[in-house]
Design a protein around this motif. Structure first.
Motif, mmCIF file in Angstrom:
data_model
loop_
_atom_site.group_PDB
_atom_site.id
_atom_site.type_symbol
_atom_site.label_atom_id
_atom_site.label_comp_id
_atom_site.label_asym_id
_atom_site.label_seq_id
_atom_site.Cartn_x
_atom_site.Cartn_y
_atom_site.Cartn_z
ATOM 1 N N MET A 236 -6.270 2.772 -21.417
ATOM 2 C CA MET A 236 -6.899 1.656 -20.698
ATOM 3 C C MET A 236 -6.122 1.338 -19.426
ATOM 4 O O MET A 236 -4.918 1.507 -19.371
ATOM 5 C CB MET A 236 -6.940 0.424 -21.595
ATOM 6 N N LYS A 237 -6.851 0.821 -18.451
ATOM 7 C CA LYS A 237 -6.302 0.549 -17.127
ATOM 8 C C LYS A 237 -5.181 -0.511 -17.187
ATOM 9 O O LYS A 237 -5.226 -1.433 -17.974
ATOM 10 C CB LYS A 237 -7.440 0.034 -16.247
ATOM 11 N N GLU A 238 -4.199 -0.319 -16.314
ATOM 12 C CA GLU A 238 -3.133 -1.313 -16.193
ATOM 13 C C GLU A 238 -2.876 -1.512 -14.709
ATOM 14 O O GLU A 238 -2.814 -0.538 -13.966
ATOM 15 C CB GLU A 238 -1.877 -0.773 -16.887
ATOM 16 N N ARG A 239 -2.741 -2.760 -14.275
ATOM 17 C CA ARG A 239 -2.526 -3.020 -12.855
ATOM 18 C C ARG A 239 -1.527 -4.156 -12.713
ATOM 19 O O ARG A 239 -1.643 -5.177 -13.413
ATOM 20 C CB ARG A 239 -3.872 -3.398 -12.219
ATOM 21 N N TYR A 240 -0.572 -3.976 -11.805
ATOM 22 C CA TYR A 240 0.404 -5.026 -11.556
ATOM 23 C C TYR A 240 -0.292 -6.122 -10.735
ATOM 24 O O TYR A 240 -0.569 -5.935 -9.552
ATOM 25 C CB TYR A 240 1.623 -4.436 -10.846
ATOM 26 N N THR A 241 -0.578 -7.240 -11.391
ATOM 27 C CA THR A 241 -1.445 -8.280 -10.830
ATOM 28 C C THR A 241 -0.972 -8.814 -9.483
ATOM 29 O O THR A 241 -1.774 -9.054 -8.585
ATOM 30 C CB THR A 241 -1.531 -9.461 -11.833
ATOM 31 N N LEU A 242 0.327 -9.021 -9.333
ATOM 32 C CA LEU A 242 0.816 -9.769 -8.170
ATOM 33 C C LEU A 242 0.884 -8.940 -6.894
ATOM 34 O O LEU A 242 0.912 -9.491 -5.790
ATOM 35 C CB LEU A 242 2.196 -10.377 -8.491
ATOM 36 N N GLY A 243 0.932 -7.630 -7.021
ATOM 37 C CA GLY A 243 0.906 -6.764 -5.842
ATOM 38 C C GLY A 243 2.179 -6.867 -5.007
ATOM 39 O O GLY A 243 3.210 -7.371 -5.475
ATOM 40 N N TYR A 244 2.095 -6.407 -3.770
ATOM 41 C CA TYR A 244 3.308 -6.224 -2.965
ATOM 42 C C TYR A 244 3.179 -6.871 -1.584
ATOM 43 O O TYR A 244 3.663 -6.336 -0.598
ATOM 44 C CB TYR A 244 3.617 -4.728 -2.846
ATOM 45 N N SER A 245 2.526 -8.029 -1.503
ATOM 46 C CA SER A 245 2.398 -8.703 -0.202
ATOM 47 C C SER A 245 3.784 -9.120 0.275
ATOM 48 O O SER A 245 4.709 -9.317 -0.533
ATOM 49 C CB SER A 245 1.519 -9.939 -0.338
ATOM 50 N N SER A 246 3.917 -9.283 1.609
ATOM 51 C CA SER A 246 5.245 -9.658 2.116
ATOM 52 C C SER A 246 5.616 -11.054 1.615
ATOM 53 O O SER A 246 6.784 -11.337 1.358
ATOM 54 C CB SER A 246 5.304 -9.559 3.643
ATOM 55 N N GLU A 247 4.634 -11.918 1.467
ATOM 56 C CA GLU A 247 4.912 -13.277 0.985
ATOM 57 C C GLU A 247 5.514 -13.257 -0.433
ATOM 58 O O GLU A 247 6.523 -13.895 -0.715
ATOM 59 C CB GLU A 247 3.589 -14.057 0.985
#
Ligand SMILES: C[S@@+](CC[C@H](N)C(=O)[O-])C[C@H]1O[C@@H](n2cnc3c(N)ncnc32)[C@H](O)[C@@H]1O
Length: 267
Positions: free
Chosen positions: A1-12
């Protein structure tokens, strides 16, 4: 099943992570570290905690692993700026750590397992990576223990949306309380868990928190995911964003979040 790092990598968001330190976020683990130990920081992000761990075990070697190349690159630059030469950073997946069994005296992981679909599998991998007698330290939030004042239906809605998104992406926003059980199941022994509340309880902290939450619901990778999934729309997210701004102006505003830490050993 899919897994995704929710918060991502924005500079903020990356800037928020860069404010973390070993003294604060890994304070519970430092008493177990000794000079000369070989340590792994799994899911190291931009390495702000990792370099402090490296200073603690120097001249022992530290390896920071993260699945995202932009993060290991930032971490490497941060170590160079701090003149920490006993830390290196590699791109790797926690489910398939690229090291031989029994490679480390200590393993640390902060706010990573809460984003993984199968944290137990990763802890079993970490158990294999440790030497016999080696120590593990993990720390994760448990948002089921959140305290907030004043409450507001829109803030409540924002919490529910975020919670649902983390779960949809494979994570568990309430993993904190399960860490002792997970370590036990993964084969660790003499496990000790503690919890503390981190608080947003001064005017400055409240304003910063309100600003971060308001902008993240107005426009961010997280907001985009929620809209793409059809759970909300721009109009509602703007209302949530305004509600966070208004909360930040309340003279008595307060938030506390529970963080659970756990240490254990490989027999
Ligand atoms: C919330 S950040 C925490 C970073 C750092 N530990 C800290 O507390 O500042 C979570 C990190 O876990 C990493 N991550 C997510 N899934 C991973 C996986 N399967 N293997 C390795 N790293 C992973 C992400 O890329 C991200 O950098």
């Amino acid at each position: 099943m899919k897994e995704r790092y929710t918060l991502g990598y924005s500079s903020e968001w990356t800037r928020q992570l860069q404010k973390r330190t070993a003294a604060k976020e890994a304070g519970f683990f430092l008493p177990y570290l000794r000079s000369g130990m070989r340590l792994l920081d799994c899911g190291c992000g931009p390495g702000s905690i990792t370099v402090g761990l490296a200073e603690t075990v120097a001249p022992g070697q530290v390896v920071g692993v993260d699945i995202e190349p932009s993060q290991t690159k930032l971490a490497q630059s941060h170590a160079a700026e701090r003149r920490v030469d006993n830390a290196r950073f590699v791109v790797g997946n926690a489910y398939r750590l690229p090291f031989a069994e029994g490679s480390f005296d200590a393993i640390f992981s902060h706010n990573v397992l809460s984003h993984l679909r199968n944290p137990l599998e990763v802890l079993r991998v970490m158990h294999r990576m440790l030497k016999s007698g080696g120590v593990i330290g993990i720390s994760h939030p448990d948002f089921s223990g959140q305290l907030i004042s004043p409450s507001d239906p829109l803030l409540d809605r924002s919490r529910k949306l975020y919670w649902r998104l983390v779960e949809h992406n494979g994570g568990n926003p309430a993993i904190g309380k399960h860490q002792r059980a997970l370590l036990h199941e993964a084969g660790f022994v003499r496990i000790e868990a503690t919890a503390k509340y981190s608080t947003v309880g001064t005017q400055e902290a409240v304003r910063m928190q309100a600003e971060t939450r308001s902008s993240s619901f107005a426009a961010s990778n997280v907001a985009e995911q929620m809209i793409a999934l059809g759970w909300t729309d721009g109009a509602e997210l703007n209302q949530i964003s305004a509600a966070w701004e208004a909360w930040g102006e309340q003279p008595g505003a307060f938030i506390a979040n529970a963080t659970v830490t756990a240490v254990g050993w490989k027999a």
